[in-house]
Design an enzyme around this catalytic site. Structure first.
Site, mmCIF file in Angstrom:
data_model
loop_
_atom_site.group_PDB
_atom_site.id
_atom_site.type_symbol
_atom_site.label_atom_id
_atom_site.label_comp_id
_atom_site.label_asym_id
_atom_site.label_seq_id
_atom_site.Cartn_x
_atom_site.Cartn_y
_atom_site.Cartn_z
ATOM 1 N N ASP A 94 25.407 40.175 19.951
ATOM 2 C CA ASP A 94 25.563 39.904 18.523
ATOM 3 C C ASP A 94 24.178 39.951 17.874
ATOM 4 O OD1 ASP A 94 27.474 38.823 16.267
ATOM 5 O OD2 ASP A 94 25.817 37.402 16.294
ATOM 6 N N HIS A 294 34.777 40.334 20.403
ATOM 7 C CA HIS A 294 33.359 40.255 20.056
ATOM 8 C C HIS A 294 32.506 39.483 21.052
ATOM 9 C CE1 HIS A 294 29.835 40.251 17.573
ATOM 10 N NE2 HIS A 294 29.832 38.924 17.485
#
Length: 317
Positions: A94, A294
């Site tokens: 991320d 994610h």
């Protein structure tokens, strides 16, 4: 606690051998790498994961300008040297991925190899990213929601545990709408981003209530430090002008889930397809994890560990 770049960073550490620095993203902490410490250490590496600037037990400067990409890269380089090493492998997920990529871009002399999870390598766009998204989505893209001082800060801090529960679940591969770009839009700016986000009765298998407790505790001081990273996106674009057209030169690896909304952002699928041509030292085709959302290294720890260990071991020689 390590003194680095004018601040103190809290780190977790395990193992001996070549240094591997693991950089978390938003809204996370060093704990997001809990499944990587043991396997990487057993494979012969010294594994260090900091709470990055503005997160967890690390310092949280008040000035928004102290969260630029130069500060974040400076923290990584300073950490490597503070740990007694000249070079290290750098892995990020991320927001940690852009920090890892930029560390390799700006200081290739200290990076033995770089791996990014979820977010692909940086290729500087034609105009500032916040401006781009504001024009494209009329201010409803979550970056623009985050850039307003105090707004997202207050929404997330009103019920920290529930906010984190919703954020983690909704962006995971377990959520019904996982991987759809619309997830990144705040439909009603007055109600906030999470007003209609799903709040599961039972957490996915990869996330325990204890994990959520640990993460919630790390955000007790609030979300402002973490959100300040987003508030520097346009400034980062300005600061990195000298590297327009430059490419990441150290050996590289990119891994992402096929149900992750980030690789679905406008223009990103095309970038990922072109990476083998754009990245001179990409060691293999981008690794796609089926069904993964994610939170790459948390949702698919075994697959991520294998790919990372193969990559790092090959470079260690």
């Amino acid at each position: 606690m390590i003194d680095v770049n004018g601040i103190q960073l809290h780190i977790a550490e395990q193992g001996e051998g070549p240094l591997v620095v693991l950089l978390h993203g938003f809204p996370e902490s060093w704990h997001s790498w809990r499944h990587q410490f043991g396997p990487l250490a057993e494979a012969g590496f010294r594994v260090v994961a900091p709470d990055q600037r503005g997160y967890g037990g690390s310092d949280r400067p008040e000035d928004v300008s102290e969260y630029s990409i130069f500060h974040l890269v400076g923290d990584v380089v300073g950490l490597i040297h503070a740990l007694g090493e000249e070079r290290a492998f750098v892995v990020g997920h991320d927001w940690g991925a852009p920090v890892a990529w930029h560390t390799a871009l700006l200081r290739p002399d200290v990076v033995r190899g770089v791996a990014g999870l979820s977010v692909p390598p940086p290729f500087r766009g034609a105009q500032p990213p916040l401006k781009t998204m504001r024009e494209r989505f009329g201010g409803h893209f979550y970056w623009n929601y985050f850039e307003e001082p105090g707004v997202a800060d207050a929404e997330f801090a009103a019920d920290t545990r529930t906010a984190l529960r919703k954020l983690l679940y909704s962006a995971s591969g377990d959520a019904p709408d996982a991987g759809r770009p619309e997830q990144a839009l705040v439909e009603d700016l007055g109600r906030g981003w999470l007003a209609d986000a799903p709040n599961p009765e039972v957490l996915p298998d990869w996330l325990t209530e204890s994990d959520l407790d640990t993460l919630t505790e790390s955000f007790e001081p609030g979300f402002t430090g973490a959100l300040n990273w987003y508030r520097n996106l346009d400034r980062n674009w300005e600061l990195t002008a000298p590297w327009q057209g430059a490419v990441v030169s150290p050996p590289a690896l990119y891994v992402y889930g096929d149900r992750d909304l980030v690789p679905a952002f406008p223009g990103t699928p095309e970038l990922i397809e072109a990476l083998p041509r754009l990245m001179p030292n990409l060691r293999r085709e981008p690794v796609v994890l089926p069904g993964c959302g994610h939170w790459t290294q948390q949702e698919r720890p075994a697959e991520v560990n294998k790919v990372l260990i193969d990559f790092l071991t090959d470079l260690r020689g």
